[in-house]
Motif scaffolding. Structure first.
Motif, PDB file in Angstrom:
ATOM      1  N   ALA A 184     -31.232 -20.199 -84.004  1.00 18.31           N
ATOM      2  CA  ALA A 184     -32.506 -20.273 -84.712  1.00 18.31           C
ATOM      3  C   ALA A 184     -33.108 -18.891 -84.936  1.00 18.31           C
ATOM      4  CB  ALA A 184     -33.489 -21.135 -83.925  1.00 18.31           C
TER       5      ALA A 184
ATOM      6  N   CYS B 260     -30.577 -29.605 -84.896  1.00 26.34           N
ATOM      7  CA  CYS B 260     -32.006 -29.317 -84.877  1.00 26.34           C
ATOM      8  C   CYS B 260     -32.343 -28.412 -83.696  1.00 26.34           C
ATOM      9  CB  CYS B 260     -32.816 -30.598 -84.765  1.00 26.34           C
ATOM     10  SG  CYS B 260     -32.977 -31.479 -86.313  1.00 26.34           S
ATOM     11  N   ILE B 265     -35.469 -26.484 -85.095  1.00 24.65           N
ATOM     12  CA  ILE B 265     -36.204 -27.307 -86.064  1.00 24.65           C
ATOM     13  C   ILE B 265     -37.212 -28.208 -85.348  1.00 24.65           C
ATOM     14  CG2 ILE B 265     -35.956 -28.999 -87.931  1.00 24.65           C
ATOM     15  CD1 ILE B 265     -34.463 -26.417 -88.495  1.00 24.65           C
ATOM     16  N   ILE B 269     -38.425 -33.336 -89.428  1.00 25.35           N
ATOM     17  CA  ILE B 269     -36.962 -33.243 -89.442  1.00 25.35           C
ATOM     18  C   ILE B 269     -36.409 -33.547 -88.055  1.00 25.35           C
ATOM     19  CG2 ILE B 269     -34.981 -31.799 -90.029  1.00 25.35           C
ATOM     20  CD1 ILE B 269     -36.833 -30.111 -91.705  1.00 25.35           C
ATOM     21  N   ASN B 423     -38.925 -21.246 -90.212  1.00 29.16           N
ATOM     22  CA  ASN B 423     -37.808 -21.589 -89.354  1.00 29.16           C
ATOM     23  C   ASN B 423     -36.968 -22.724 -89.952  1.00 29.16           C
ATOM     24  OD1 ASN B 423     -36.825 -21.174 -86.355  1.00 29.16           O
ATOM     25  ND2 ASN B 423     -36.685 -23.316 -86.898  1.00 29.16           N
ATOM     26  N   ASN B 424     -37.650 -23.760 -90.465  1.00 33.74           N
ATOM     27  CA  ASN B 424     -36.921 -24.947 -90.918  1.00 33.74           C
ATOM     28  C   ASN B 424     -36.061 -24.676 -92.145  1.00 33.74           C
ATOM     29  OD1 ASN B 424     -38.252 -26.141 -88.856  1.00 33.74           O
ATOM     30  ND2 ASN B 424     -39.466 -27.531 -90.112  1.00 33.74           N
ATOM     31  N   SER B 427     -32.289 -24.402 -92.084  1.00 32.84           N
ATOM     32  CA  SER B 427     -31.379 -25.546 -92.019  1.00 32.84           C
ATOM     33  C   SER B 427     -30.847 -25.928 -93.397  1.00 32.84           C
ATOM     34  CB  SER B 427     -32.095 -26.741 -91.397  1.00 32.84           C
ATOM     35  OG  SER B 427     -33.139 -27.169 -92.231  1.00 32.84           O
ATOM     36  N   ILE B 447     -37.376 -30.862 -96.327  1.00 33.88           N
ATOM     37  CA  ILE B 447     -37.808 -29.800 -95.406  1.00 33.88           C
ATOM     38  C   ILE B 447     -39.285 -29.513 -95.648  1.00 33.88           C
ATOM     39  CG2 ILE B 447     -37.475 -27.376 -94.772  1.00 33.88           C
ATOM     40  CD1 ILE B 447     -34.587 -27.624 -95.637  1.00 33.88           C
TER      41      ILE B 447
END
Lengths: 248, 456
Positions: A184, B260, B265, B269, B423-424, B427, B447
């Motif tokens: 992340a 995730c 995440i 989500i 951040n998301n 993905s 998202i």
């Protein structure tokens, strides 16, 4: 105002640091990150307030010692065991622990960062599944420890948060990347590199993310000017925010 | 391809392309690269035997389906996406840097403009951080916290409505878009009534909120809620069992729990994987522990599941708003500490602007000290003890964190926001690689990135 040459923040910081660290035995060590002059931020004369000669150290919360209270002790013990299993004693990996405002911060030496975060993620008693990114802080006057990378961690399993702080000098702005452990942090590390110039060694593609690719400099550093244009207001000119007189 | 074995026709095309500044071609180490700008596909010479054709398409940053200025760099093989990359930074406005040059209170005016669909969340995350550093978290009045909760939950509905509306529009459900934006107006009207502004209100301040809400306003909010409930049902009824909508969303944008976790995440989500993680429940702030609501989850890990979660959360938010209205008791909305809370208690003046006649009378004709105090507090601001905190709240998009650092001055030394959209968006590749181009739109819509928050 006296006509003596104003002391640079670095010099004054050292001076003040020398004074304030001259403490009785057993007292905690203070973390001086800079020095504040006067009350109005003007360094080149013009301060008629009488506060111009004021010199005050900027002291951040110092280290805490066990017991830290609550679950902090339990987690710290588990962490010490986990680090020992990985061949790094707690005292080697962690410079100090700061408990402040109900939050715990581990100041970790950069060479042991990867071992430390692997323990945070993999140890069942810790299980910090998520790293909530990394934020940079730049303390210009704290020589040798100018740049800080601050990582907040969240454990959903145990519903806990810890913070890890790593410092590095301006002259050698390298910190190991933790993307291999926490994927992340890919974009977050790019952002911190972009804004502070901290080079995260081992990052898969450390490029700028917010600023254009050909941008020069790292805008969030304290020695990078804010910019802006003077605004004319009824004949008088208002300077851009970073050139205005401030209450320091 | 070298120019030696080109036909006369190719050479003609070549020179035609060369004349167009936006559609040129050049040699690279990986072969010849053609840049096309539309309508000129026939100018490309097909690759000869043994050469691989790669098509890279820039979707955005100005594209109606990318939710603002998001640039998606897609590598295609026919209609299939083989590689996805995101380009961001087109809306970077240096909010974090600017805040370092203003007082703590002025910072609110900046943060409200980050994620422009959820301004009250930005303000609250920042103010909770400042209050934690000040050590006054327990001194925030009940009324202030309740108003914060109410505004945040209304904001969650308006934000989810935009998510549904734009998501629907991008997939061709235009009625959902019209309905979504119409319902959002009901909430923006409430915001305007309470704060004076539809968006970017700078309403939540360190120590409380900028001004109190009146009984009339409470009554009007109560009147709006039944209508909102009915209309939310209309909007969701349009889509929930809609075969076309399900065809576009079920099984699309798959992201499971372990992905995730690895990608950090949070928000709908994460909840679409079945994990009921919601900071309002697990780490309550602003008194959320006193409200009854359910955390919405599905276990489908797909776009449809996230859509259902958003619909469910809107209904839960209405429940919370109703409880908040019931909990409202008369009292101050700003901290008692006169060194932090601004002395004026604003009310709407005859000109529609916030004004405080009693306070103006006091400082202008009764008390010199009150004038000095007011002047110092507004121009200089208050000092915040040195230290750093991280305060996190559950925004409509996931965990919104504020890392606030003070060195004891009247201005923030550093404020960093961990925006959920930022951040998301990481993905995107995990959700889109191997899917169809049309599924990329659905995945990105699920998202729900807001570029103002991503780029700050």
């Amino acid at each position: 105002m006296t006509d003596q040459t104003p002391v640079t923040p670095a010099e004054a910081s050292l001076e003040v640091a020398a004074q304030v660290t001259d403490l009785p035995e057993g007292a905690i060590e203070l973390e001086v990150v800079g020095v504040r002059h006067g009350a109005f931020g003007s360094v080149d004369g013009g301060d008629t307030s009488g506060f111009g000669g004021l010199v005050a150290p900027i002291v951040m919360p110092g280290p805490s010692f066990p017991p830290y209270g609550g679950w902090f002790d339990e987690a710290t013990d588990e962490l010490a065991l986990a680090l020992a299993d990985r061949g790094v004693p707690m005292t080697t990996a962690v410079e100090k622990v700061v408990v402040h405002c109900g939050e715990i911060t581990f100041v970790v030496r950069r060479e042991h960062l990867l071992t430390f975060v692997s323990a945070l993620r993999d140890e069942p008693a810790l299980r910090f599944e998520m790293c909530m990114g990394v934020s940079g802080v730049h303390f210009l006057a704290d020589k040798g420890r100018e740049l800080r990378a601050v990582y907040p961690f969240l454990s959903i399993t145990h519903n806990r948060r810890v913070r890890v702080e790593v410092t590095c000098p301006d002259t050698d702005p390298h910190i190991p990347s933790i993307v291999s452990v926490y994927p992340a942090n890919d974009w977050h590390e790019r952002e911190t590199y972009d804004f502070f110039g901290i080079i995260f060694d081992g990052h898969p593609a450390l490029t700028r993310i917010e600023m254009p690719d050909d941008w020069l400099g790292h805008p969030q550093r304290k020695d990078y000017p804010l910019g802006g244009i003077p605004v004319e207001y009824k004949g008088a000119e208002v300077p851009p925010p970073d050139e205005r007189r401030v209450y320091s | 391809m070298s120019t030696d074995n080109m036909s006369a026709e190719d050479v003609a095309y070549e020179s035609a392309i060369d004349d167009d500044a936006y559609a040129d071609s050049y040699d690279t180490s990986e072969g010849r690269v053609f840049t096309l700008s539309g309508g000129d596909w026939d100018t490309v010479t097909p690759p000869s035997e043994g050469e691989k054709e790669r098509i890279v398409v820039n979707m955005g940053p100005q594209h109606p389906s990318t939710h603002g200025v998001l640039r998606l760099i897609l590598e295609l093989e026919g209609e299939t996406v083989t590689e996805t990359r995101c380009g961001i930074g087109y809306l970077h406005t240096g909010i974090e840097k600017n805040m370092e040059y203003r007082t703590w209170t002025q910072g609110v005016t900046f943060v409200t403009r980050m994620d422009y669909l959820s301004p009250f969340f930005n303000e609250t995350a920042y103010c909770l951080g400042v209050e934690k550093l000040l050590g006054v978290t327990d001194e925030i009045t009940d009324r202030a916290s309740t108003i914060r909760v109410m505004m945040m939950e209304l904001n969650r509905i308006s934000s989810h409505l935009v998510a549904l509306a734009t998501g629907g529009m991008e997939l061709g459900a235009l009625t959902a878009m019209i309905f979504g934006f119409r319902e959002r107006e009901l909430i923006l009207d409430i915001f305007e009534m309470v704060t004076g502004l539809r968006m970017n209100s700078a309403y939540v301040r360190p120590g409380g909120v900028a001004q109190d809400i009146t009984d009339d306003q409470v009554a009007r909010i109560r009147e709006t809620l039944p209508l909102l409930k009915k209309r939310l049902k209309d909007t969701s009824d349009l889509l929930v069992d809609n075969a076309i909508w399900m065809g576009r969303t079920v099984g699309i944008g798959y992201l499971d729990l372990s992905s995730c976790m690895a990608l950090g995440i949070t928000g709908p989500i994460l909840r679409s994987t079945g994990l009921p993680h919601d900071l309002r429940k697990s780490q309550p702030y602003c008194g959320y522990e006193n409200y009854e609501f359910e955390v919405q989850t599905t276990d489908t890990c797909d776009v449809y599941g996230r859509f259902l979660i958003r619909v469910g959360e809107m209904h839960e938010s209405i429940k919370i708003v109703e409880q908040a209205l019931d909990r409202l008791r008369p009292g101050p909305v700003m901290i008692e500490d006169k060194k932090i809370g601004w002395p004026a208690r604003l009310s709407i003046g005859s000109d529609g602007q916030g004004n405080s006649p009693e306070h103006v009378k006091e400082i202008m004709s009764e008390s010199m000290e009150a004038l000095i105090h007011h002047f110092k507090l507004v121009t200089e601001g208050f000092r915040v003890p040195p230290g750093q905190v991280y305060s996190a709240i559950e925004s409509p998009r996931g965990e919104l964190g504020a890392h606030v650092v003070s060195t004891g001055g009247t201005r923030p030394y550093r404020v960093h926001f961990r925006d959920a959209s930022f951040n998301n968006l990481q993905s995107t590749a995990a959700m889109c690689d191997g899917s169809m181009v049309s599924d990329v739109i659905a995945a990105v819509a699920s998202i729900d990135p807001v570029m103002g928050g991503v780029d700050r």
